[in-house]
Design an enzyme around this catalytic site. Structure first.
Site, PDB file in Angstrom:
ATOM      1  CG  HIS A 209      -1.950  -0.993   1.021  1.00  0.00           C
ATOM      2  ND1 HIS A 209      -3.590  -0.518   1.258  1.00  0.00           N
ATOM      3  CD2 HIS A 209      -2.325  -2.171   0.190  1.00  0.00           C
ATOM      4  CE1 HIS A 209      -4.300  -1.562   0.843  1.00  0.00           C
ATOM      5  NE2 HIS A 209      -3.707  -2.507   0.259  1.00  0.00           N
ATOM      6  CB  SER A 213      -1.283  -3.019  -7.372  1.00  0.00           C
ATOM      7  OG  SER A 213      -2.130  -3.336  -6.079  1.00  0.00           O
ATOM      8  CE  LYS A 237     -10.862  -8.103 -12.699  1.00  0.00           C
ATOM      9  NZ  LYS A 237     -10.062  -7.329 -13.846  1.00  0.00           N
ATOM     10  CG  ASP A 238      -9.927  -9.249  -5.225  1.00  0.00           C
ATOM     11  OD1 ASP A 238      -9.463  -9.371  -6.381  1.00  0.00           O
ATOM     12  OD2 ASP A 238      -9.088  -8.772  -4.560  1.00  0.00           O
ATOM     13  CD  GLU A 281       1.769 -33.805  -0.335  1.00  0.00           C
ATOM     14  OE1 GLU A 281       0.558 -33.422   0.034  1.00  0.00           O
ATOM     15  OE2 GLU A 281       2.050 -34.984  -0.851  1.00  0.00           O
TER      16      GLU A 281
END
Lengths: 663, 193
Positions: A209, A213, A237-238, A281
């Protein structure tokens, strides 16, 4: 409402939590052109929260003790309300978390999100990745199955290459081998680390922040119209992204919960036997491949660690002034070939070093691993620094708004993104240990597929076969008599079944006595202990059958093939040892178990014919139920969850369209 | 998260639009989903299937002489099984209702035809201590039943509270006489009478 506002103001004046949230989650100016790849950061955050919540609830029932850990996990699966849901959510969640985070990292790599002034943001992200890896590794140890145990042994032994290595490894173990102290500390640290991750995530967000971004064009915002408020544009959107992601996660939890797992981890840890195929894994496979492709122990381990630690230096290795690969014609290709290289490394890690790739002209897996390892490091050490000097970037747009308004390449990138996701998902299919010698016959099991359920008659017949045949040597120790209610028996029938068994107890005088078993008792096994079992079976230990269909690769088909696959006359080139029997489906071809089934061995209460194939089918169905008694409830819950999630996703999609169209 | 969505940046006052409807629906669906998602976690803390099933204990009454009692464990709680003498039964039956803090007849606290057997949960209704008086060596208090060491509550030979602070009588577990001399605690097949 007015009163609430007043209270909020009162609090905010003293502790500015509301203005903080408002500022960071609502007004927070965000580039207007973020694509879906930018959703993965918030997805990672949400996954972290779900992992912590499900983990806390699992920890309430888990017992970090080497004698009890394996059983307590099964206890969670069978007795705790929704225990199976929490465990599968958590176990598959680890894979989901890595998928999301790896995509998030590749996104940063493609769009140059680590470049000035976001170097620390990137470094904090790499720290989160390291903590995640440690947490995932320690979590995988907790079920205390064979893979857990041997994974823990191999990974801790990596530290033996360092000076005073042996002392370090014993310090990690708290003993001379992986044992109780190791399990206990891994549990504590597995619980602690996620909270450290939260701490670093907060720093990651503070750093994010600070400058906001990055964006697909990789240029800084210049004018106010380049930014839009985070809420509602990116919240919705998220949330849409979350819906899609939730559907994928739910599919695995409810319909394919052991997809990412290893059958061997349903065998309790045995410090004396290493499983034939040990693999980490999937999310560690590329690093594992790097470790293995270097024939020197010290350099192998160092290369593996460098493969992760080199990520810290990317902001300085990449000398290009241009952030986004969109404007870097050569880097774009180098980047995608690096992505493919990582996938091939994962593929190499999943196969044994001796594996030969026929399509690559007989290239050995070892050699392929060396080539891909070389490319992995070349990307960082050669391409990143040199491209910045020699590559001619395309002309950068002057502002964010310019190409947003004129672009016509949206279609093109969607196709590419789609191909990438498909490629990613298809490569996840673990291919471990599938080099089964003869192919297994495929039986049409009633419980297969997303709609499959158990056939009660088959289950009852199968239980009869178990009771009259298998139970002479094999226990079923995770089951209690009352669990048989799921087979369709009523409580009186269950009481009668239990009453055929005796349980040892201590009477009031302190002497060992016997009592009749009750429905709440576990089904007693044929032997008092492992020694008695081995003594009665020529040294071989008949495995417990509670989880057998989950604990063998091939599952029900393998057990069925084994039961029906005995051959009286072995092929000429095979010498069957005395006391062993030839069965081509058993690894090695020789099995101590005598052919257990013969025509008419049991008498069914109805008209069914007790042929060998029928009995095998019934008992395998019964054992599949014994291994997954939650199967029907799981699928039913899964349908409800999926219907909800699809609805949620659609709604969010329309809300998103609505909100973004206004713009 | 939900209310953040509802709080859209361009609210149109007093005019329900399709967007408002969409947002409200989305918010409601989100809230319902969150609640459903929370339920499995909450439910996982309830007693597990095997703990619920582990619910009966059989007790042989023969070794208990009149005037004495034993303690058995049922669902992790002490159950007092007391063989009452004729005087104790008489005292319990003849107590006037007006003297009781939590009025209940003695008949309502034993099984019909088995009035010599008093079976109660041995947990004081005040704050969960275990009253003394079940062993012959322990103090039974003024009313001949049990006395709580924590805050001095007294119980009579029917397990009824006679002196506070306990507000209620000792509670009765579900149980059934399997034979004349065995009971099963945890199932109640015959009504009290």
């Amino acid at each position: 409402m007015d009163k609430l506002t007043k209270i909020a103001r009162w609090i905010d004046y003293r502790l500015p939590v509301f203005s903080f949230l408002n500022h960071e989650l609502r007004e927070y100016p965000t580039p207007r052109n973020l694509n879906y790849w930018w959703s993965f950061g918030s997805l990672a955050g949400i996954t972290l929260l779900v992992m912590i919540i499900s983990g806390i609830f699992l920890a309430m029932h888990y017992d970090p003790n080497s004698k009890q850990a394996f059983n307590s996990v099964e206890y969670i699966m069978r007795n705790i309300n929704y225990g199976w849901l929490m465990r599968y959510l958590h176990a598959n969640g680890a894979s989901m978390f890595f998928i999301v985070v790896y995509i998030h990292i590749f996104r940063g790599l493609y769009y140059g999100s680590y470049k000035s002034p976001r170097e620390l943001l990137w470094i904090l992200g790499v720290i989160i990745l390291l903590l995640m890896m440690a947490t995932a590794f320690m979590g995988y140890v907790l079920p205390w199955g064979q893979m857990s145990y041997w994974g823990a042994t191999v990974i801790t032994n990596l530290f033996s290459v360092f000076p005073f290595g042996e002392a370090i490894v014993e310090w990690l173990w708290g003993g001379f081998s992986v044992d109780d102290p190791t399990l206990n500390r891994f549990f504590v640290l597995h619980y602690l680390f996620p909270f450290l991750i939260i701490g670093v995530v907060i720093l990651h967000l503070v750093a994010l922040h600070q400058h906001g971004s990055n964006n697909p064009l990789g240029i800084e915002r210049k004018e106010p119209r380049d930014s839009i408020p985070f809420h509602p544009y990116y919240t919705v959107k998220d949330l849409f992204g979350l819906g899609v992601f939730g559907c994928i996660w739910a599919y695995f939890v409810f319909f394919n919960p052991n997809f990412f797992g290893e059958p061997d981890n349903y065998i309790p840890a045995n410090p004396l036997v290493t499983p034939p195929h040990i693999v980490p894994e999937w999310y560690f496979l590329p690093f594992y491949a790097i470790l293995r492709s270097i024939p020197n122990k010290l350099f192998g381990v160092l290369s593996m660690f460098s493969a992760v630690f080199i990520l810290f230096f990317i902001p300085w290795l990449d000398t290009s002034k241009v952030r986004s690969a969109t404007f870097r014609p050569i880097y774009k290709w180098v980047f995608w070939s690096f992505v493919i290289d990582c996938f091939i490394l994962g593929f190499v890690g999943a196969h044994s070093p001796d594996y030969i790739h026929e399509i690559l002209g007989g290239l050995s897996n070892q050699a392929l691993g060396q080539i891909t390892t070389l490319y992995y490091f070349t990307f960082f050490i050669i391409f990143l620094p040199l491209l910045g000097i020699y590559e001619k970037p395309r002309r950068l747009p002057t502002s964010l708004s310019e190409p947003v308004l004129t672009t016509n390449k949206g279609k093109n990138s969607t196709t590419r993104n789609g191909v990438f996701v498909l490629f990613f998902l298809s490569s996840l299919n673990p291919v471990y240990g599938t080099d089964q010698q003869p192919p297994l016959p495929q039986e049409p099991w009633s419980f297969q597929g997303p709609l499959g359920t158990f056939d009660r008659t088959e289950l009852q017949h199968g239980f009869q076969v178990y009771k009259q045949v298998c139970s002479a040597c094999h226990s079923l120790e995770q089951l209690r008599f009352r669990d048989l209610a799921a087979l369709g028996y009523n409580s009186d029938e269950i009481k009668a079944i239990a009453a055929e068994y005796k349980i040892e107890t201590i009477n009031d005088d302190g002497a060992v006595a016997e009592r009749v078993a009750l429905p709440t008792d576990k089904i007693p096994g044929p032997y008092k202990n492992e020694q008695a079992a081995r003594a009665a079976n020529n040294g071989a230990l008949p495995p417990d059958l509670s989880l057998i269909t989950k604990a063998r690769s091939g599952g029900p088909n393998y057990i069925y093939a084994l039961l029906t696959g005995y051959e009286a006359k072995p092929p000429k080139d095979i010498q069957v040892t005395n006391g062993m029997h030839y069965n081509p489906f058993f690894p090695g071809g020789q099995i101590a178990m005598i052919p257990p089934l013969s025509e008419g061995l049991v008498t069914y209460g109805d008209a069914s014919q007790p042929t060998v194939n029928q009995m095998a089918k019934d008992v395998v169905s019964f054992l599949s139920w014994a291994a997954e008694p939650e199967l029907e409830e799981r699928k039913q819950t899964g349908y409800k969850a999926l219907i909800y999630l699809v609805l949620f996703t659609l709604l969010m999609y329309f809300v998103m369209k609505r909100i973004w169209n206004k713009n | 998260m939900t209310d953040l969505i509802l709080d859209s940046p361009h609210p149109k006052k007093n005019e329900p639009t399709r967007r408002d409807f969409l947002l409200l629906t989305a918010g409601a669906v989100g809230a319902v989903g969150t609640a459903y998602f929370a339920w499995p976690f909450i439910d996982s803390m309830n007693p597990a299937a095997d703990i619920l099933a582990q619910s009966t204990v059989d007790v042989d009454l023969k070794p208990i002489p009149a005037g004495q009692a034993i303690t058995v464990v049922w669902r992790g709680k002490p159950i007092f099984v007391r063989h009452r003498t004729a005087e104790e039964i008489k005292a319990a039956e003849q107590t006037p209702m007006g003297d009781l803090l939590d009025p209940a007849t003695d008949q309502s606290r034993v099984k019909k035809g088995h009035s010599e057997w008093l079976i109660v949960v041995g947990i004081c209704s005040h704050l969960g201590c275990i009253p003394t008086g079940n062993k012959p060596t322990q103090d039974r208090g003024k009313y001949g039943g049990w006395s709580c060491p924590c805050h001095g509550s007294l119980y009579d030979t029917s397990g009824r509270v006679r002196r506070g602070p306990a507000p209620l009588n000792l509670s009765l577990p579900p149980y059934t006489f399997l034979t004349e001399s065995t009971i099963r605690i945890g199932v109640d097949e015959a009504a009290h009478g």
